[in-house]
Design an enzyme around this catalytic site. Sequence first.
Site, PDB file in Angstrom:
ATOM      1  N   GLY A  33       0.841  -1.189   0.000  1.00 27.90           N
ATOM      2  CA  GLY A  33       0.000   0.000   0.000  1.00 27.90           C
ATOM      3  C   GLY A  33       0.874   1.236   0.000  1.00 27.90           C
ATOM      4  O   GLY A  33       2.023   1.191   0.444  1.00 27.90           O
ATOM      5  N   GLN A  81       3.442   9.840   0.670  1.00 30.57           N
ATOM      6  CA  GLN A  81       4.685   9.071   0.801  1.00 30.57           C
ATOM      7  C   GLN A  81       5.627   9.262  -0.387  1.00 30.57           C
ATOM      8  O   GLN A  81       6.780   8.851  -0.338  1.00 30.57           O
ATOM      9  CB  GLN A  81       4.384   7.582   0.997  1.00 30.57           C
ATOM     10  CG  GLN A  81       3.679   7.289   2.330  1.00 30.57           C
ATOM     11  CD  GLN A  81       3.435   5.810   2.493  1.00 30.57           C
ATOM     12  OE1 GLN A  81       2.419   5.300   2.053  1.00 30.57           O
ATOM     13  NE2 GLN A  81       4.384   5.120   3.110  1.00 30.57           N
ATOM     14  N   CYS A 130       5.416  -0.154   7.087  1.00 25.42           N
ATOM     15  CA  CYS A 130       5.159   1.022   6.256  1.00 25.42           C
ATOM     16  C   CYS A 130       6.415   1.340   5.458  1.00 25.42           C
ATOM     17  O   CYS A 130       7.520   1.330   6.008  1.00 25.42           O
ATOM     18  CB  CYS A 130       4.795   2.190   7.165  1.00 25.42           C
ATOM     19  SG  CYS A 130       4.449   3.713   6.290  1.00 25.42           S
ATOM     20  N   LEU A 131       6.258   1.645   4.183  1.00 22.55           N
ATOM     21  CA  LEU A 131       7.428   1.960   3.348  1.00 22.55           C
ATOM     22  C   LEU A 131       8.145   3.220   3.823  1.00 22.55           C
ATOM     23  O   LEU A 131       9.316   3.420   3.509  1.00 22.55           O
ATOM     24  CB  LEU A 131       7.016   2.097   1.878  1.00 22.55           C
ATOM     25  CG  LEU A 131       6.573   0.804   1.179  1.00 22.55           C
ATOM     26  CD1 LEU A 131       6.203   1.078  -0.272  1.00 22.55           C
ATOM     27  CD2 LEU A 131       7.637  -0.274   1.261  1.00 22.55           C
ATOM     28  N   HIS A 154      -4.799   2.007   7.449  1.00 20.35           N
ATOM     29  CA  HIS A 154      -3.399   2.438   7.510  1.00 20.35           C
ATOM     30  C   HIS A 154      -3.134   3.551   6.487  1.00 20.35           C
ATOM     31  O   HIS A 154      -2.567   4.591   6.814  1.00 20.35           O
ATOM     32  CB  HIS A 154      -2.477   1.234   7.259  1.00 20.35           C
ATOM     33  CG  HIS A 154      -1.019   1.576   7.204  1.00 20.35           C
ATOM     34  ND1 HIS A 154      -0.114   1.133   8.147  1.00 20.35           N
ATOM     35  CD2 HIS A 154      -0.303   2.316   6.322  1.00 20.35           C
ATOM     36  CE1 HIS A 154       1.086   1.617   7.855  1.00 20.35           C
ATOM     37  NE2 HIS A 154       1.007   2.327   6.742  1.00 20.35           N
ATOM     38  N   GLU A 155      -3.564   3.322   5.251  1.00 17.19           N
ATOM     39  CA  GLU A 155      -3.294   4.301   4.183  1.00 17.19           C
ATOM     40  C   GLU A 155      -4.102   5.581   4.380  1.00 17.19           C
ATOM     41  O   GLU A 155      -3.619   6.682   4.107  1.00 17.19           O
ATOM     42  CB  GLU A 155      -3.577   3.701   2.804  1.00 17.19           C
ATOM     43  CG  GLU A 155      -2.734   2.470   2.444  1.00 17.19           C
ATOM     44  CD  GLU A 155      -1.234   2.653   2.668  1.00 17.19           C
ATOM     45  OE1 GLU A 155      -0.726   3.785   2.577  1.00 17.19           O
ATOM     46  OE2 GLU A 155      -0.577   1.640   2.961  1.00 17.19           O
ATOM     47  N   HIS A 174      -2.490   8.057   6.603  1.00 17.74           N
ATOM     48  CA  HIS A 174      -1.473   8.889   5.942  1.00 17.74           C
ATOM     49  C   HIS A 174      -2.092  10.166   5.371  1.00 17.74           C
ATOM     50  O   HIS A 174      -1.468  11.222   5.377  1.00 17.74           O
ATOM     51  CB  HIS A 174      -0.806   8.128   4.790  1.00 17.74           C
ATOM     52  CG  HIS A 174       0.278   7.181   5.215  1.00 17.74           C
ATOM     53  ND1 HIS A 174       1.399   7.595   5.890  1.00 17.74           N
ATOM     54  CD2 HIS A 174       0.414   5.845   5.040  1.00 17.74           C
ATOM     55  CE1 HIS A 174       2.186   6.540   6.109  1.00 17.74           C
ATOM     56  NE2 HIS A 174       1.616   5.467   5.612  1.00 17.74           N
TER      57      HIS A 174
HETATM   58 CO    CO Z   1       2.310   3.514   5.564  1.00 22.02          CO
END
Ligand code: CO
Length: 170
Positions: free
Chosen positions: A45, A50, A95-96, A137-138, A141
């Site tokens: 995701g 990001q 998370c990236l 989660h996304e 952000h």
């Molecule tokens: Co994330």
Amino acid sequence: MIREIVVYPDKRLKLVSREVEEFNSVLHELLDDMYETMVQSSGVGLAAIQVGVDQRVLIINEPDENDTQRKENTLEMINPVIIERSGATKYQEGCLSVPGYYDEVERYKYVKVEYSDRHGQSHTIEDDGFLAIAMQHEMDHLDGKVFVEKLSFTKRKRFEKDWKKRHKAS
Ligand code: CO
């Protein structure tokens, strides 16, 4: 085109992203780039912030039963809003933007989300499994929140200490 991933604690991750108003080629290019960037880093995701774009855009790609990620399975969500939620569950998240760190975070078990696709068509989707977690989660952000902020006080303190140490060394 692969874009650079914004890494914690970069201040941009705290921005509240803005609603998308135009479903044009700039948006489509952003979505395509986000997909390439996510897959290159083996993520499931990614939110636009990001890659440094403060717009309410996210993608999710759940690997299939053979653990492969196929582009046609990508869920693209523009301006998503949770319209129903219930229950509670815990899931090991990563998370990236926080590479190499994984921890359990509490989320709603079930969510129903309204969103637009890349052409501005509106849809609703509901889930009580992996996708429900990923969407929450996304969507965090988009409101400037990273999952490590949901850790308990002691866990968070330990994380911040380790993270600083690791990033000073490199
Ligand atoms: Co994330």
